[in-house]
Design an enzyme around this catalytic site. Structure first.
Site, short mmCIF file in Angstrom:
data_model
loop_
_atom_site.label_atom_id
_atom_site.label_comp_id
_atom_site.label_asym_id
_atom_site.label_seq_id
_atom_site.Cartn_x
_atom_site.Cartn_y
_atom_site.Cartn_z
N GLU A 167 0.82 -1.20 0.00
CA GLU A 167 0.00 0.00 0.00
C GLU A 167 0.86 1.26 0.00
OE1 GLU A 167 -2.18 -3.41 1.76
OE2 GLU A 167 -0.23 -2.50 2.11
N PRO B 215 10.35 -14.55 -0.92
CA PRO B 215 9.22 -14.56 0.00
C PRO B 215 8.63 -13.16 0.19
CG PRO B 215 11.08 -15.80 0.88
CD PRO B 215 11.58 -15.06 -0.32
N ARG B 216 7.32 -13.12 0.41
CA ARG B 216 6.61 -11.86 0.58
C ARG B 216 7.10 -11.09 1.80
NH1 ARG B 216 3.62 -7.70 -1.48
NH2 ARG B 216 2.00 -7.00 -0.07
N MET C 177 15.02 -6.24 0.18
CA MET C 177 13.81 -5.41 0.14
C MET C 177 13.99 -4.32 -0.91
SD MET C 177 11.47 -6.35 2.36
CE MET C 177 10.54 -4.85 2.68
N GLY C 178 12.89 -3.96 -1.56
CA GLY C 178 12.91 -2.84 -2.48
C GLY C 178 13.55 -3.10 -3.82
N GLU C 179 13.72 -4.39 -4.20
CA GLU C 179 14.40 -4.71 -5.45
C GLU C 179 13.51 -5.44 -6.45
OE1 GLU C 179 18.95 -4.98 -3.67
OE2 GLU C 179 18.00 -6.80 -4.47
N ASN D 20 0.30 -8.57 -6.38
CA ASN D 20 0.28 -7.60 -7.47
C ASN D 20 1.04 -8.11 -8.70
OD1 ASN D 20 0.31 -5.29 -9.04
ND2 ASN D 20 1.90 -4.28 -7.84
N GLU E 214 3.34 -4.89 -11.61
CA GLU E 214 4.75 -4.50 -11.71
C GLU E 214 5.52 -5.32 -12.74
OE1 GLU E 214 6.60 -4.40 -7.89
OE2 GLU E 214 5.44 -2.68 -7.20
#
Length: 420
Positions: free
Chosen positions: A63, A263-264, A304-306, A330, A333
């Site tokens: 979000e 993994p999420r 994270m963030g990649e 999602n 992307e």
């Protein structure tokens, strides 16, 4: 009247239970022990508290990222106003600090009336935007009492969730009716929200179509492609608990391809590494920053963030949360960067997006892990099919852009006079 009374009584009993919950979560993610004062809007005022701010609440990572184009539009509209971003999870907070370094980032307090009153009294936001399905009855009532216009953006409500809300219609209906406006993702979402009591509902589309890859993603993708070498590489993205075991147990022993497994939730990176060790599957961690070894079968995406870089580096991507009845994640992307998409049978959280992607040739659906691996093998052997899916994904993502402008226009129509 029974639902509001029960809900208020619940929050009188909740604090010790919540403390136990946070301590339990902290066993895997110690950050849950931090900033407890914010969770109840206690503590002394801080120098960076944002007063009279544009306030956006985004519960966690997805979000918070989805809010980015709307936040940019709001800041362009009110460039002199400070920005207050609230979350409920440590990973959401970390994402907000990364995306909005000049914002005031806080946890949203739990929905106890006194905590809500302290929060609103301290920050006195100009208006608030709740992302997706964050419906907190005391917060909504508190905003109404304090004269803070409140807007629900990128709103989605599956039929499954709607059934649950209908059972508590005496609580949820008044909350939805108290919102100043709602920007729904689809006609189905809008119809379900209206049926529960929401007013001023407009279909504005999905903000996630308007997200653009960060500038550094292309360079990182190039580095990842160099590290992978000539081997085929496919990705299982945002997998949830239980799915990794299904994927690994069905992994073909003779496949030349490498699986990039992401993994999420970051607190599960170590758990998934143990699953790989227990099965004797050679793997290495992305965080080691080294090229793939010849014997590596799984690359554990423990970063994270990649995600945008990953999607640009792989040959195709499977979207997790869809093999088990979890509703999916999602898929916009990967489609937006031309990555062919596979999705499992459970998609209720992204039903409209999935329907459109399948209809437009940007994605294929599989029934289970075995069919997934067969489809991966087929597509890895067919570069023309992957190219067609990738091109369809780019067209699909481009075709559905524009939700930010529509959402901003609807927000201004609903709350503009109160805030200008």
């Amino acid at each position: 009247m029974i639902w509001p009374l029960l809900y208020a009584a619940l929050w009188k009993l909740a604090p010790p239970l919540i403390g136990h919950y946070l301590r339990r979560r902290a066993r895997k993610q110690p950050e849950y022990l931090q900033h407890w004062d914010e969770r109840w809007a206690r503590g002394e005022p801080r120098a960076d508290d944002a007063h009279g701010a544009i306030w956006v609440h985004a519960v966690s990572v997805g979000e918070t990222r989805a809010a980015a184009p709307l936040v940019a539009a709001l800041r362009a509209r009110w460039p002199d106003k400070p920005l207050l971003i609230t979350q409920m999870t440590p990973t959401g907070r970390e994402t907000a600090l990364s995306l909005y370094p000049d914002a005031c980032v806080r946890y949203l307090p739990y929905d106890a009336p006194d905590a809500v009153a302290r929060f609103l009294g301290r920050y006195q936001p100009m208006f608030g935007v709740l992302m997706e399905t964050e419906l907190w009855p005391h917060l909504i009532a508190g905003c109404r009492a304090h004269g803070v216009p409140l807007f629900l953006a990128n709103a989605r409500l599956s039929e499954r969730s709607a059934r649950g809300y209908r059972r508590a219609a005496g609580l949820i209906g008044p909350a939805l009716a108290s919102l100043d406006g709602v920007a729904a993702q689809s006609e189905d979402d809008a119809a379900r929200l209206r049926a529960l009591g929401a007013r001023q509902v407009a279909v504005c589309g999905n903000l996630k179509f308007d997200i653009t890859p960060p500038p550094q993603a292309a360079a990182l993708a190039a580095q990842l492609r160099q590290w992978r070498g000539e081997r085929p590489l496919w990705m299982a993205a945002s997998t949830r608990e239980g799915e990794e075991a299904l994927l690994l147990d069905a992994l073909p022993a003779d496949s030349p391809a490498v699986l990039l497994l992401t993994p999420r939730h970051p607190q599960r990176f170590a758990e998934v590494a143990e699953l790989l060790r227990a099965r004797g599957i050679p793997f290495q961690r992305r965080s080691n920053n080294t090229a793939l070894r010849a014997d590596t079968r799984v690359w554990l995406g423990d970063s994270m963030g990649e995600m945008f870089a990953y999607y640009q580096a792989v040959d195709l991507a499977f979207i997790g949360g869809s093999l088990l009845p979890l509703g999916g994640q999602n898929l916009i992307e990967p489609a937006a960067v031309g990555c062919p998409v596979l999705i499992g049978p459970s998609t209720f959280n992204f039903a409209e997006v999935t329907r459109l992607a399948l209809a437009e040739g940007a994605a294929r659906q599989v029934a289970d892990a075995d069919e997934l691996h067969r489809t991966v093998a087929t597509l890895l052997a067919d570069p023309d099919a992957r190219q067609r899916m990738g091109a369809a994904g780019l067209a699909f993502a481009q075709r559905h852009r524009g939700a930010t402008a529509r959402t901003l226009a609807h927000l201004l129509g609903c709350v503009g006079e109160a805030v200008d």
